[in-house]
Enzyme design. Structure first.
Site, mmCIF file in Angstrom:
data_model
loop_
_atom_site.group_PDB
_atom_site.id
_atom_site.type_symbol
_atom_site.label_atom_id
_atom_site.label_comp_id
_atom_site.label_asym_id
_atom_site.label_seq_id
_atom_site.Cartn_x
_atom_site.Cartn_y
_atom_site.Cartn_z
ATOM 1 N N LYS A 1 11.419 -6.183 1.767
ATOM 2 C CA LYS A 1 10.813 -5.500 0.612
ATOM 3 C C LYS A 1 9.609 -4.738 1.128
ATOM 4 C CE LYS A 1 7.825 -5.767 -2.252
ATOM 5 N NZ LYS A 1 6.960 -4.542 -2.364
ATOM 6 N N GLU B 1 1.039 -13.627 7.919
ATOM 7 C CA GLU B 1 -0.019 -12.891 8.612
ATOM 8 C C GLU B 1 -0.875 -12.240 7.540
ATOM 9 O OE1 GLU B 1 1.857 -10.375 11.536
ATOM 10 O OE2 GLU B 1 2.421 -12.088 12.747
ATOM 11 N N CYS C 1 -6.042 -5.088 9.461
ATOM 12 C CA CYS C 1 -6.283 -6.523 9.266
ATOM 13 C C CYS C 1 -7.177 -7.095 10.355
ATOM 14 C CB CYS C 1 -4.960 -7.275 9.217
ATOM 15 S SG CYS C 1 -3.965 -7.042 10.712
ATOM 16 N N GLU D 1 -12.715 -9.894 2.353
ATOM 17 C CA GLU D 1 -12.117 -8.757 3.056
ATOM 18 C C GLU D 1 -12.165 -7.512 2.162
ATOM 19 O OE1 GLU D 1 -7.808 -8.617 3.475
ATOM 20 O OE2 GLU D 1 -8.044 -8.051 5.576
HETATM 21 P P1 NAD Z 1 -0.614 -7.411 -0.868
HETATM 22 O O1 NAD Z 1 -0.682 -8.875 -0.648
HETATM 23 O O2 NAD Z 1 -1.100 -6.861 -2.143
HETATM 24 O O3 NAD Z 1 0.907 -6.895 -0.725
HETATM 25 C C1 NAD Z 1 1.674 -7.165 0.418
HETATM 26 C C2 NAD Z 1 3.141 -7.118 0.030
HETATM 27 O O4 NAD Z 1 3.386 -8.177 -0.892
HETATM 28 C C3 NAD Z 1 3.574 -5.822 -0.671
HETATM 29 O O5 NAD Z 1 4.874 -5.469 -0.243
HETATM 30 C C4 NAD Z 1 3.594 -6.225 -2.130
HETATM 31 O O6 NAD Z 1 4.477 -5.467 -2.926
HETATM 32 C C5 NAD Z 1 4.066 -7.662 -2.030
HETATM 33 N N1 NAD Z 1 3.723 -8.481 -3.199
HETATM 34 C C6 NAD Z 1 2.710 -8.330 -4.092
HETATM 35 N N2 NAD Z 1 2.758 -9.301 -5.022
HETATM 36 C C7 NAD Z 1 3.817 -10.087 -4.722
HETATM 37 C C8 NAD Z 1 4.367 -11.273 -5.302
HETATM 38 N N3 NAD Z 1 3.859 -11.825 -6.401
HETATM 39 N N4 NAD Z 1 5.439 -11.824 -4.695
HETATM 40 C C9 NAD Z 1 5.967 -11.288 -3.567
HETATM 41 N N5 NAD Z 1 5.492 -10.177 -2.993
HETATM 42 C C10 NAD Z 1 4.434 -9.573 -3.549
HETATM 43 O O7 NAD Z 1 -1.354 -6.765 0.354
HETATM 44 P P2 NAD Z 1 -1.646 -5.228 0.611
HETATM 45 O O8 NAD Z 1 -2.802 -4.790 -0.195
HETATM 46 O O9 NAD Z 1 -0.358 -4.498 0.504
HETATM 47 O O10 NAD Z 1 -2.029 -5.272 2.159
HETATM 48 C C11 NAD Z 1 -3.304 -5.527 2.625
HETATM 49 C C12 NAD Z 1 -3.435 -6.943 3.117
HETATM 50 O O11 NAD Z 1 -2.507 -7.191 4.169
HETATM 51 C C13 NAD Z 1 -4.802 -7.220 3.690
HETATM 52 O O12 NAD Z 1 -5.239 -8.476 3.278
HETATM 53 C C14 NAD Z 1 -4.554 -7.189 5.190
HETATM 54 O O13 NAD Z 1 -5.501 -7.893 5.952
HETATM 55 C C15 NAD Z 1 -3.202 -7.797 5.263
HETATM 56 N N6 NAD Z 1 -2.561 -7.489 6.543
HETATM 57 C C16 NAD Z 1 -2.429 -8.484 7.471
HETATM 58 C C17 NAD Z 1 -1.866 -8.220 8.710
HETATM 59 C C18 NAD Z 1 -1.733 -9.285 9.758
HETATM 60 O O14 NAD Z 1 -0.950 -9.100 10.683
HETATM 61 N N7 NAD Z 1 -2.459 -10.389 9.670
HETATM 62 C C19 NAD Z 1 -1.422 -6.919 8.985
HETATM 63 C C20 NAD Z 1 -1.585 -5.931 8.025
HETATM 64 C C21 NAD Z 1 -2.147 -6.233 6.799
#
Ligand code: NAD
Length: 488
Positions: free
Chosen positions: A179, A254, A287, A385
């Site tokens: 997804k 992650e 991240c 963050e």
């Molecule tokens: P997010 O958690 O809002 O969304 C991530 C994904 O989860 C998206 O595809 C979103 O549609 C999906 N999602 C949202 N609600 C959901 C639910 N209830 N059930 C299942 N899936 C759901 O995060 P974001 O704003 O898209 O991304 C930023 C975050 O990602 C930051 O916290 C960043 O640090 C983290 N990140 C971590 C890494 C790593 O490797 N540690 C890498 C990149 C980003």
């Protein structure tokens, strides 16, 4: 409309299920953050499409799992070839979709997406391990494919992060339902075409587009998945974990970070300044970014002046221009979230020694490189963050204090130390709680090394054998030494 033309590239915006394009009755609008123009109407999945994708992945699993490792590796190398062949188009579409720099996509992100497939294809061929004999009994350790892996990923490096999770799952012999992020869904759709051209069988990779609530939630809760591979924020991770828990699905998470950049007085000054300014890459939507600058107080003033000076020279503008250093934030909602953090920090007494607000001269969603000083210990801006171009500065007097401040976080994704003293580097890096510690460098990544975070930064490690340990049912078979018992 089932296709969109973005930067001259045709993108099919339907789901990819069982090797076919599948439309939903409803769509969502994908908007470019560069100028807030609509790019595409994208199919929006709900439980029915998720069910169909999981069913397709389950149906494809027995055959894919039975392919020899060499056969799986060969097709994954062909996928990598396809990513390389279409790197220009992928870069152009990704830039328009998430607003990150075109030159970064060309030089770093898309080559890495191809490498993700090559690396895990090659690593697959080195997997077998043996355990020592026990009392003459031979032990054989094998990595059996686990089943269907769900992969949910964010928008800050959409194709790179998706392929970092999809490639090891496929290499392991699992089938996948991915997804992509609703704020940057398009390159995942191109990846579907690339995998089909490479000969990946129908149903081995399925892609459902949609929002987290409508498509991600039913995927996380689905009883037909065997692994949950999630990259994103901590609050979403909690929801995903809760949804997956009744099905006892192993999780690889992650998540976010609030990593420190620790600068000692004995550091190479220019290197430390360069590493600090590097944190504005991708407008801070990284991240691993080291957004908390911790600097030894006797060099703090000169160091901070130099960082402010260098960062104020960053060129903000259209990410498609070669001369641009910093682009926009990914969406209006995210822009407002970042601005909210900065406003609250300033209201609580922090001062902006650089930036501190939007840069509307360039566009609606551009935020100035921002450095905040004077935040109180425990303040939101030091603990949460932001995921934007916002650094904070704090000072320390001693090594012990530096370690305590670096570890004063619920996260533990990464840390960067800058010091000219090798013994200090050994001591301090050993005491810091983080999945990755960089000493006098930043963002050096080897796909064979463990990657992940401590605390709220994640669960588990990926990379090399760690990815296969997660994606496989690891089995030990013990053979008695005396041959087969006479059944007569
Ligand atoms: P997010 O958690 O809002 O969304 C991530 C994904 O989860 C998206 O595809 C979103 O549609 C999906 N999602 C949202 N609600 C959901 C639910 N209830 N059930 C299942 N899936 C759901 O995060 P974001 O704003 O898209 O991304 C930023 C975050 O990602 C930051 O916290 C960043 O640090 C983290 N990140 C971590 C890494 C790593 O490797 N540690 C890498 C990149 C980003």
């Amino acid at each position: 409309m089932v296709t969109a033309v973005v930067e001259g590239v045709e993108v099919d915006t339907r789901h990819w299920i069982a090797g076919r394009r599948v439309a939903s009755g409803s769509t969502f609008t994908d908007i470019s953050p560069i100028d807030e123009t609509p790019l595409a109407e994208v199919s929006s999945a709900g439980p029915a499409e998720v069910d169909a994708a999981v069913a397709a992945a389950r149906a494809a699993f027995p055959s894919w799992a039975s392919w020899s490792r060499e056969e799986r590796a060969a097709v994954l190398h062909r996928v990598a070839d396809g990513v390389e062949r279409r790197a220009e188009e992928l870069s152009a579409v990704e830039t328009r979709d998430n607003g990150a720099l075109l030159r970064s996509h060309r030089r770093g992100v898309m080559p890495r997406a191809a490498t993700n497939f090559r690396f895990f294809a090659d690593h697959l061929l080195t997997l077998d391990r043996s355990a020592p004999d026990i009392d003459g009994h031979r032990q054989r350790v094998t990595h059996d494919p686990a089943g269907v892996a769900a992969v949910i990923t964010p928008w800050n490096a959409p194709l790179m992060l998706a392929t970092w999770r999809i490639a090891p799952a496929l290499a392991a012999g699992n089938t996948v339902v991915a997804k992509p992020p609703e704020w940057a869904p398009l390159t995942a759709s191109l990846l579907a075409d690339i995998t089909a051209d490479a000969g990946l069988p129908a149903g081995v990779l399925n892609i459902v587009q949609g929002t987290g609530e409508e498509a991600g939630a039913p995927l996380s809760a689905h009883p037909g998945i065997n692994r949950m591979s999630f990259t994103g924020s901590v609050p979403t991770a909690g929801r995903v974990a809760a949804a997956a828990a009744p099905n006892i699905v192993p999780l690889s998470f992650e998540l976010g970070g609030k990593s420190p950049l620790v600068v000692f007085a004995d550091a190479d000054f220019d290197l430390a300044v360069a590493l600090a300014v590097e944190q504005f890459d991708n407008s801070g939507q990284v991240c691993l970014g080291a957004f908390r600058i911790l600097v030894e107080d006797r060099v703090a003033s000169g160091f901070v002046d130099a960082v402010v000076d260098r960062a104020s020279q960053l060129v903000q503008g259209d990410p498609r221009e070669e001369t641009t250093d910093m682009s926009c934030l990914v969406s209006r909602r995210h822009f407002e979230r970042v601005d909210g953090f900065v406003r609250r920090a300033r209201a609580a007494g922090a001062s902006a020694i650089l930036g501190g607000g939007p840069n509307h001269d360039v566009g609606h969603l551009f935020y100035r490189p921002t450095i905040l000083a004077g935040a109180e210990p425990g303040a939101e801006i030091l603990t949460e963050e932001v995921f934007g171009p916002v650094l904070t500065v704090q000072t320390f007097e001693s090594e012990d204090q530096a370690v305590a401040m670096a570890n004063d976080t619920r996260f533990g994704l990464a840390a960067t130390l800058v010091t000219g003293d090798p013994e200090r580097a050994e001591r301090v890096s050993a005491l810091i709680s983080a999945g990755t510690v960089w000493v006098n460098c930043f963002f050096v990544r080897d796909l064979g090394a463990p990657f992940g975070g401590n605390g709220h930064s994640g669960i588990g490690r990926e990379g090399g054998g760690w990815s296969f340990d997660f994606h496989c049912d690891v089995k030990n078979t013990v053979f008695a030494p005396t041959g087969w018992r006479d059944s007569g």
